[in-house]
Scaffold this active site. Structure first.
Site, mmCIF file in Angstrom:
data_model
loop_
_atom_site.group_PDB
_atom_site.id
_atom_site.type_symbol
_atom_site.label_atom_id
_atom_site.label_comp_id
_atom_site.label_asym_id
_atom_site.label_seq_id
_atom_site.Cartn_x
_atom_site.Cartn_y
_atom_site.Cartn_z
ATOM 1 N N GLY A 18 11.081 -2.196 5.501
ATOM 2 C CA GLY A 18 9.561 -2.167 5.940
ATOM 3 C C GLY A 18 8.646 -2.786 4.951
ATOM 4 O O GLY A 18 9.257 -3.563 3.789
ATOM 5 N N ARG A 19 7.408 -2.253 5.122
ATOM 6 C CA ARG A 19 6.480 -2.797 4.032
ATOM 7 C C ARG A 19 6.780 -2.524 2.675
ATOM 8 O O ARG A 19 6.856 -3.098 1.751
ATOM 9 C CB ARG A 19 5.015 -2.447 4.346
ATOM 10 N N VAL A 20 7.186 -1.118 2.464
ATOM 11 C CA VAL A 20 7.410 -0.570 0.966
ATOM 12 C C VAL A 20 8.778 -1.106 0.585
ATOM 13 O O VAL A 20 8.834 -1.734 -0.576
ATOM 14 C CB VAL A 20 7.640 0.933 0.988
ATOM 15 N N GLY A 21 9.822 -1.247 1.331
ATOM 16 C CA GLY A 21 11.112 -1.894 0.948
ATOM 17 C C GLY A 21 11.131 -3.377 0.896
ATOM 18 O O GLY A 21 11.589 -3.603 -0.290
ATOM 19 N N ARG A 89 3.322 7.080 8.023
ATOM 20 C CA ARG A 89 2.382 8.050 8.618
ATOM 21 C C ARG A 89 1.246 7.317 9.399
ATOM 22 O O ARG A 89 1.239 6.057 9.146
ATOM 23 C CB ARG A 89 1.527 8.690 7.515
ATOM 24 N N VAL A 125 11.873 7.700 -1.370
ATOM 25 C CA VAL A 125 10.723 7.356 -1.339
ATOM 26 C C VAL A 125 10.147 7.749 0.140
ATOM 27 O O VAL A 125 8.918 7.986 0.225
ATOM 28 C CB VAL A 125 10.334 5.674 -1.365
ATOM 29 N N THR A 126 10.995 7.952 1.047
ATOM 30 C CA THR A 126 10.577 8.368 2.367
ATOM 31 C C THR A 126 9.755 9.484 2.288
ATOM 32 O O THR A 126 10.198 10.956 1.658
ATOM 33 C CB THR A 126 11.827 8.570 3.451
ATOM 34 N N HIS A 182 4.678 16.137 -3.352
ATOM 35 C CA HIS A 182 3.714 14.879 -3.044
ATOM 36 C C HIS A 182 3.072 15.259 -1.723
ATOM 37 O O HIS A 182 3.237 14.732 -0.424
ATOM 38 C CB HIS A 182 4.750 13.738 -2.722
#
Length: 321
Positions: A18-21, A89, A125-126, A182
């Site tokens: 996805g965007r982060v990965g 989210r 990171v999830t 977090h």
């Protein structure tokens, strides 16, 4: 006649394209840190993203290989595995709302990845990050020095950004430390925040500092509300890239990292963000700061919330197994 000499290039697997990965893959490759394997359950997506990134190599002047795959066998022998897979989210959602769906995703990803890279260091990171890191630790059976969560680096960067904006100073001159979970109960340490060594308590009044702390705690949600269709990904990718770099280059950086505690800060059997030295073997040591009574209380309150969600996640996984 020359004989080719086999050489080993470091490999980083990113679970979740996805965007982060995908942004993390770009960061790692363009920093020339390692070859990257992007793995995702969606057929064609990681392959397409990898090809797109490969086609930029001549422009960005690096020669790292980026592979896209749906098969964990292609991730074999990775030095680092980063788990970003899971639902992002949406407006109105807390990180804890993601618990039910992401718990199963992260556990399956951790088990599949460790089967092919038993010597890897894992970074989770999830969200909800502290709980997902705990579940990945359980699923892999790794020692705590080789599995960690990316949270404090990002939260600290947000705190630094808001301080720099308030004071109109260079962001690189601002240093800050955020501990705890977090989430809404994270613990920004204002007395450890400085601008070129000058404590922000000498530059800002108490009310302004409290407003910056509140904005830091709400930093992710603020972005979600603005974007509407997803959450942050540029800064999370940069924060994770910093951790990957510290490991691969053995920089031994002192960073706030979500780690399984065994009595440090008076906490046991919980994952929470604390200062750690991060090098080629993973977490080299945990630094126990001399926190005030109010800071310790805030950290324990944060850990209590994480512990509650860990127990919820265990019940969820037991019900669906």
């Amino acid at each position: 006649m020359f004989s080719p000499i086999p050489c080993h290039l470091p490999r980083v697997t990113i679970v979740g394209a996805g965007r982060v990965g995908s942004t993390l893959a770009q960061r790692i490759a363009e920093k020339n840190l390692a070859d990257v394997v992007l793995v995702d359950i969606v057929e064609g997506m990681p392959q397409g993203l990898a090809l797109d990134l490969m086609e930029a190599r001549g422009i960005e002047l690096h020669n790292r290989q980026i592979i896209g795959t749906n098969n964990y066998a292609d991730t074999a022998n990775s030095e680092i595995v980063v788990i970003t897979a899971g639902l992002p989210r949406k407006p109105g959602m807390s990180r804890d709302d993601l618990l039910r769906t992401n718990a199963k995703i992260v556990v399956e990803a951790a088990k599949n990845a460790i089967a092919h890279s038993p010597n890897a260091i894992f970074i989770v990171v999830t969200n909800p990050l502290d709980v997902m890191t705990y579940l990945a630790w359980q699923a892999t059976g790794l020692p705590r020095d080789r599995i960690m969560g990316m949270a404090g680096v990002l939260d600290s960067a947000r705190f630094e950004t808001f301080i720099a904006l308030e004071l109109g100073v260079l962001p690189a001159d601002v240093k800050a430390m955020v501990l705890g979970s977090h989430g809404d109960l994270m613990v920004p340490l204002s007395r450890y925040a400085t601008v070129n060594g000058i404590p922000i308590t000498e530059l800002l009044d108490a009310a302004t500092i409290e407003s910056l702390i509140a904005r830091t705690r709400n930093g992710g949600a603020e972005i979600v509300e603005l974007i509407q269709t997803g959450g942050a990904f540029f800064a999370p990718a940069s924060a994770t890239s910093m951790m990957v770099e510290s490991i691969l280059l053995n920089q031994s950086r002192l960073l706030p990292i979500a780690v399984y505690l065994e009595g440090e800060y008076g906490l046991k059997d919980v994952v929470i963000g604390v200062p750690c030295r991060l090098g080629c073997g993973g977490i080299e040591s945990i630094l126990e700061l001399n926190l005030s009574e109010s800071e310790i209380a805030a950290l324990h309150n944060s850990a209590k919330s994480v512990r509650k969600n860990i127990e919820r996640s265990q019940e969820i996984l037991a019900a669906i197994s």
